[in-house]
Design an enzyme around this catalytic site. Structure first.
Site, PDB file in Angstrom:
ATOM      1  N   TRP A 202     -17.524  -8.176  70.699  1.00 13.29           N
ATOM      2  CA  TRP A 202     -17.161  -9.552  71.188  1.00 13.29           C
ATOM      3  C   TRP A 202     -17.009  -9.485  72.740  1.00 13.29           C
ATOM      4  O   TRP A 202     -16.848 -10.579  73.183  1.00 13.29           O
ATOM      5  CB  TRP A 202     -15.659  -9.837  70.518  1.00 13.29           C
ATOM      6  CG  TRP A 202     -14.819  -8.671  70.780  1.00 13.29           C
ATOM      7  CD1 TRP A 202     -14.460  -7.597  69.635  1.00 13.29           C
ATOM      8  CD2 TRP A 202     -13.788  -8.162  71.704  1.00 13.29           C
ATOM      9  NE1 TRP A 202     -13.812  -6.753  70.271  1.00 13.29           N
ATOM     10  CE2 TRP A 202     -13.424  -7.131  71.505  1.00 13.29           C
ATOM     11  CE3 TRP A 202     -13.727  -8.819  73.001  1.00 13.29           C
ATOM     12  CZ2 TRP A 202     -12.434  -6.326  72.321  1.00 13.29           C
ATOM     13  CZ3 TRP A 202     -12.729  -8.252  74.119  1.00 13.29           C
ATOM     14  CH2 TRP A 202     -12.260  -7.082  73.599  1.00 13.29           C
ATOM     15  N   ASN A 203     -17.068  -8.428  73.400  1.00 12.58           N
ATOM     16  CA  ASN A 203     -16.631  -8.355  74.713  1.00 12.58           C
ATOM     17  C   ASN A 203     -17.662  -9.181  75.552  1.00 12.58           C
ATOM     18  O   ASN A 203     -17.177  -9.588  76.668  1.00 12.58           O
ATOM     19  CB  ASN A 203     -15.922  -7.185  75.457  1.00 12.58           C
ATOM     20  CG  ASN A 203     -17.083  -6.067  75.280  1.00 12.58           C
ATOM     21  OD1 ASN A 203     -18.271  -6.233  74.773  1.00 12.58           O
ATOM     22  ND2 ASN A 203     -16.782  -5.269  76.134  1.00 12.58           N
TER      23      ASN A 203
ATOM     24  N   ALA B 233     -20.213 -10.144  66.707  1.00  9.89           N
ATOM     25  CA  ALA B 233     -18.887  -9.913  66.220  1.00  9.89           C
ATOM     26  C   ALA B 233     -18.134 -10.961  65.668  1.00  9.89           C
ATOM     27  O   ALA B 233     -18.457 -12.217  66.133  1.00  9.89           O
ATOM     28  CB  ALA B 233     -18.059  -9.563  67.528  1.00  9.89           C
TER      29      ALA B 233
ATOM     30  N   GLY C 291     -20.860  -1.082  70.597  1.00 11.18           N
ATOM     31  CA  GLY C 291     -19.320  -1.236  69.888  1.00 11.18           C
ATOM     32  C   GLY C 291     -18.729   0.105  70.188  1.00 11.18           C
ATOM     33  O   GLY C 291     -19.112   0.881  70.944  1.00 11.18           O
TER      34      GLY C 291
ATOM     35  N   GLU D 161     -24.820   2.199  72.035  1.00 15.33           N
ATOM     36  CA  GLU D 161     -23.970   1.946  73.258  1.00 15.33           C
ATOM     37  C   GLU D 161     -22.713   1.705  72.874  1.00 15.33           C
ATOM     38  O   GLU D 161     -22.176   1.030  72.418  1.00 15.33           O
ATOM     39  CB  GLU D 161     -24.413   0.642  73.903  1.00 15.33           C
ATOM     40  CG  GLU D 161     -26.014   0.583  74.355  1.00 15.33           C
ATOM     41  CD  GLU D 161     -26.329   1.352  75.403  1.00 15.33           C
ATOM     42  OE1 GLU D 161     -25.220   1.962  76.176  1.00 15.33           O
ATOM     43  OE2 GLU D 161     -27.514   1.546  75.719  1.00 15.33           O
TER      44      GLU D 161
ATOM     45  N   CYS E 189     -16.705  -1.856  78.480  1.00 14.48           N
ATOM     46  CA  CYS E 189     -17.159  -0.360  78.399  1.00 14.48           C
ATOM     47  C   CYS E 189     -17.099   0.519  79.676  1.00 14.48           C
ATOM     48  O   CYS E 189     -16.981   1.561  79.635  1.00 14.48           O
ATOM     49  CB  CYS E 189     -18.283  -0.330  77.405  1.00 14.48           C
ATOM     50  SG  CYS E 189     -19.723  -1.094  78.212  1.00 14.48           S
TER      51      CYS E 189
ATOM     52  N   SER F 188     -24.062  -2.424  86.051  1.00 19.28           N
ATOM     53  CA  SER F 188     -24.730  -3.201  85.196  1.00 19.28           C
ATOM     54  C   SER F 188     -25.751  -4.039  85.949  1.00 19.28           C
ATOM     55  O   SER F 188     -25.528  -4.893  86.963  1.00 19.28           O
ATOM     56  CB  SER F 188     -23.910  -4.152  84.354  1.00 19.28           C
ATOM     57  OG  SER F 188     -22.885  -3.527  83.894  1.00 19.28           O
TER      58      SER F 188
HETATM   59  P1  NAP Z   1     -16.407  -2.466  67.148  1.00 19.37           P
HETATM   60  O1  NAP Z   1     -15.098  -2.576  66.349  1.00 19.37           O
HETATM   61  O2  NAP Z   1     -17.077  -1.314  66.903  1.00 19.37           O
HETATM   62  O3  NAP Z   1     -17.402  -3.669  66.599  1.00 19.37           O
HETATM   63  C1  NAP Z   1     -18.586  -3.701  66.990  1.00 19.37           C
HETATM   64  C2  NAP Z   1     -19.694  -4.371  66.044  1.00 19.37           C
HETATM   65  O4  NAP Z   1     -19.893  -3.758  64.938  1.00 19.37           O
HETATM   66  C3  NAP Z   1     -18.935  -5.946  65.735  1.00 19.37           C
HETATM   67  O5  NAP Z   1     -20.179  -6.745  65.583  1.00 19.37           O
HETATM   68  C4  NAP Z   1     -18.274  -5.616  64.385  1.00 19.37           C
HETATM   69  O6  NAP Z   1     -18.130  -6.621  63.521  1.00 19.37           O
HETATM   70  C5  NAP Z   1     -19.231  -4.418  63.911  1.00 19.37           C
HETATM   71  N1  NAP Z   1     -18.789  -3.517  62.867  1.00 19.37           N
HETATM   72  C6  NAP Z   1     -17.746  -3.017  62.694  1.00 19.37           C
HETATM   73  N2  NAP Z   1     -17.497  -2.150  61.582  1.00 19.37           N
HETATM   74  C7  NAP Z   1     -18.567  -2.197  61.201  1.00 19.37           C
HETATM   75  C8  NAP Z   1     -19.203  -1.631  60.230  1.00 19.37           C
HETATM   76  N3  NAP Z   1     -18.371  -0.827  59.469  1.00 19.37           N
HETATM   77  N4  NAP Z   1     -20.503  -1.903  59.788  1.00 19.37           N
HETATM   78  C9  NAP Z   1     -21.239  -2.492  60.447  1.00 19.37           C
HETATM   79  N5  NAP Z   1     -20.682  -3.195  61.614  1.00 19.37           N
HETATM   80  C10 NAP Z   1     -19.657  -3.103  61.733  1.00 19.37           C
HETATM   81  O7  NAP Z   1     -16.244  -2.916  68.629  1.00 19.37           O
HETATM   82  P2  NAP Z   1     -15.691  -4.165  69.431  1.00 19.37           P
HETATM   83  O8  NAP Z   1     -14.120  -3.951  69.312  1.00 19.37           O
HETATM   84  O9  NAP Z   1     -16.125  -5.314  68.957  1.00 19.37           O
HETATM   85  O10 NAP Z   1     -16.073  -3.842  71.153  1.00 19.37           O
HETATM   86  C11 NAP Z   1     -15.318  -2.961  71.774  1.00 19.37           C
HETATM   87  C12 NAP Z   1     -16.214  -1.601  71.883  1.00 19.37           C
HETATM   88  O11 NAP Z   1     -17.598  -1.858  72.059  1.00 19.37           O
HETATM   89  C13 NAP Z   1     -15.576  -0.710  72.881  1.00 19.37           C
HETATM   90  O12 NAP Z   1     -15.438   0.385  72.434  1.00 19.37           O
HETATM   91  C14 NAP Z   1     -16.539  -0.695  74.053  1.00 19.37           C
HETATM   92  O13 NAP Z   1     -16.634   0.239  75.109  1.00 19.37           O
HETATM   93  C15 NAP Z   1     -17.796  -0.935  73.321  1.00 19.37           C
HETATM   94  N6  NAP Z   1     -19.050  -1.504  74.035  1.00 19.37           N
HETATM   95  C16 NAP Z   1     -19.698  -0.652  74.704  1.00 19.37           C
HETATM   96  C17 NAP Z   1     -20.826  -1.209  75.452  1.00 19.37           C
HETATM   97  C18 NAP Z   1     -21.851  -0.264  75.847  1.00 19.37           C
HETATM   98  O14 NAP Z   1     -22.873  -0.647  76.394  1.00 19.37           O
HETATM   99  N7  NAP Z   1     -21.591   1.151  75.717  1.00 19.37           N
HETATM  100  C19 NAP Z   1     -20.846  -2.371  75.822  1.00 19.37           C
HETATM  101  C20 NAP Z   1     -19.868  -3.355  74.949  1.00 19.37           C
HETATM  102  C21 NAP Z   1     -18.921  -2.720  74.576  1.00 19.37           C
HETATM  103  P3  NAP Z   1     -16.564  -7.296  63.517  1.00 19.37           P
HETATM  104  O15 NAP Z   1     -16.408  -8.084  64.902  1.00 19.37           O
HETATM  105  O16 NAP Z   1     -16.870  -8.152  62.362  1.00 19.37           O
HETATM  106  O17 NAP Z   1     -15.635  -5.939  62.979  1.00 19.37           O
END
Ligand code: NAP
Length: 487
Positions: free
Chosen positions: A160-161, A186, A238, A260, A294, A451
């Site tokens: 979502w971010n 998300a 995520g 990622e 992130c 980025s």
């Molecule tokens: P998240 O809870 O891991 O969710 C990411 C995505 O995965 C969402 O679309 C979520 O859907 C989905 N998801 C959750 N559980 C799942 C499952 N069991 N099976 C399949 N899909 C599933 O992360 P977030 O809170 O949205 O995002 C923040 C995180 O992303 C932070 O840790 C951040 O560091 C990381 N991030 C990393 C990068 C990078 O490039 N390294 C960039 C941006 C963000 P729902 O929304 O429906 O739960």
């Protein structure tokens, strides 16, 4: 150009599932609500996919794969180029949509739309540069023909971010490479992706190439899609916790993966650094996206000789930031995504204070409506504070002191993550020496933002696998095939 209204930008988005080139309702007509994090109010409802809908999207992607792979690279690139132009032309309304569903201030949303669009421009150019090779075998008789082919139907899951850019960073190379896809945005920010699906359809993307599934049951809907085996690739952005689960799901059918994941970026300032630059960079690295990135600086390690000046100036800058709804003029700090985020961030602050940290400014939540945390600077944060090991994902800058280069490197690397490290010094030799020893996929050397669509983005250790963007970004969606020939 007239300024779009909040109601009109939300109304303009199709709220269904996008499957096989058509907008359809979810099974049973189910929907879930999308909220404005600045007010807590419902913006609209979108389709709530069931597992059968996810499988229908997979079926559409699989059906379209062969003809899409045969599409001329130039045409694939031109579709992306048209989508880039549409994103750019509609930046105002899309930025407002993003601010409404995600909370970031409008100026940052406009910045994200530009960043997101740039991935399409970049990969429009990459689509026609997929290379191959012709080589002589060591025995002198054999010949190797080397070609690259799309990996196949791909599953793209985004957070979502950065609701638009994390999508275009995957969709761009997938389209360029000739892969079809099922995209799951998300649940908290589905609207940008739904708008993007229509933009790509209008740009000429054939039916079934891009399928978008919104759901309140991410695990229930996506697990069967991943474990089915017909999709050949998962690209996920995520949290590390969810990434680990998805890697396990990919193992059975051996899907290609790009991960990622989370970060815990150190921000290291040596006593020979330009402190003006370091404070500017700290503000960018910490406050971009309200700290919900992130790449956010999560731990500030400042040399003893400059820690007082750096802390004082950072505190002044943080205190001057205007907090409010991202749609309001002048606001630079919007709300966090939800109440759970506020509880987590304030809990991490309380833990650090209990262990001896001093609050230089902020430290508390602001009464609702909305999910606001005051920009916070903490001094003397001990290494055992929980926030030293976890992503804060909010506007909190924890400062600790170091004395030697080795100590700074050891502190910086003391984490399971390795996405990005920031490093401030004016000594060129030290800069390269330290950059080489930092365990991170990316280094911000005297700069607070790394980025860039033209650069390889990604992490080491538990921050992920693979790279997005840059020259290597398209490789994540390509398989290398070699054809053996004997003369
Ligand atoms: P998240 O809870 O891991 O969710 C990411 C995505 O995965 C969402 O679309 C979520 O859907 C989905 N998801 C959750 N559980 C799942 C499952 N069991 N099976 C399949 N899909 C599933 O992360 P977030 O809170 O949205 O995002 C923040 C995180 O992303 C932070 O840790 C951040 O560091 C990381 N991030 C990393 C990068 C990078 O490039 N390294 C960039 C941006 C963000 P729902 O929304 O429906 O739960």
């Amino acid at each position: 150009m007239s300024v779009p209204s909040e109601t009109s930008v939300v109304e303009a988005v199709a709220k269904g599932l996008f499957i096989g080139g058509k907008w359809v309702d979810a099974a049973g007509g189910r929907t879930f609500d999308v909220h404005d994090p600045a007010t807590g109010e419902v913006l609209c409802a979108v389709a709530d996919a069931a597992p059968a809908d996810g499988m229908a999207a997979l079926g559409a992607a699989v059906a379209a794969q062969e003809s899409w792979a045969a599409h001329p690279p130039r045409e694939r690139g031109e579709i992306l180029r048209r989508a880039y132009e549409a994103l750019t032309a509609r930046s105002q309304e899309l930025a407002l949509l993003m601010t409404l569903e995600m909370g970031k201030p409008l100026a940052e949303s406009r910045g994200e739309i530009a960043y997101a669009a740039e991935f399409f421009r970049w990969f429009a150019e990459e689509a026609v540069r997929i290379d191959g090779g012709y080589a002589t075998a060591p025995n002198g008789v054999g010949r190797f023909l080397i070609t690259k082919q799309p990996v196949g139907p791909s599953i793209l899951i985004t957070p979502w971010n950065f609701p638009m850019a994390m999508g275009t960073r995957k969709i761009g190379p997938a389209v360029a490479a000739g892969c079809t896809m099922v995209v799951k945005p998300a649940a908290q920010t589905p609207l940008c992706m739904l708008a993007l699906a229509q933009i790509l359809a209008d740009a000429g993307l054939p039916e079934g190439v891009l399928n978008v599934v919104t759901t309140s049951d991410a695990g229930g809907v996506m697990e069967p899609v991943i474990t089915d085996g017909r999709a050949r690739k998962l690209s996920f952005t995520g949290s590390t916790a969810v990434g680990r689960k998805l890697l396990a799901q990919c193992a059975d059918k051996v899907l290609r993966t790009s991960m990622e994941l989370g970060g815990n970026a150190p921000f290291v300032v040596f006593d020979d650094a330009d402190i003006d630059d370091a404070v500017d960079g700290a503000m960018q690295a910490k406050m971009r996206n309200i700290g919900e990135a992130c790449t956010a600086a999560n731990r500030f390690y400042i040399h003893r000789g400059v820690v007082e000046e750096f802390s004082r100036r950072l505190t002044q800058r943080m205190e001057a930031l205007a907090i409010g709804r991202g749609t309001e003029d002048g606001v630079v700090v919007g709300p966090l995504i939800d109440d759970a985020a506020v509880t987590k961030v304030t809990g991490l602050v309380a833990d650090a204070v209990e262990r001896g940290a001093r609050v230089l400014t902020g430290g508390d939540a602001i009464d609702g409506p909305g999910h606001f945390v005051r920009p916070t600077v903490l001094a003397d944060v001990p290494v055992d504070a929980r926030m030293a090991g976890e992503e804060i994902f909010g506007p909190v800058a924890p400062i600790s002191v170091f004395d030697t280069e080795d100590e700074a490197i050891a502190l910086a690397n003391d984490t399971e993550y390795g996405l990005v490290s920031y490093l401030y010094t004016s000594d060129v030799k030290r800069a390269l020496r330290v950059a080489e020893r930092l365990d991170a996929g990316m280094i911000g050397l005297n700069q607070g933002i790394v980025s860039n669509p033209a650069a390889p983005f990604g992490g080491v250790k538990q921050s992920g696998l693979g790279r997005e963007g840059g020259g290597v970004g398209i490789e994540e969606f390509l398989e290398t095939k070699y054809i053996a020939v004997s003369l």
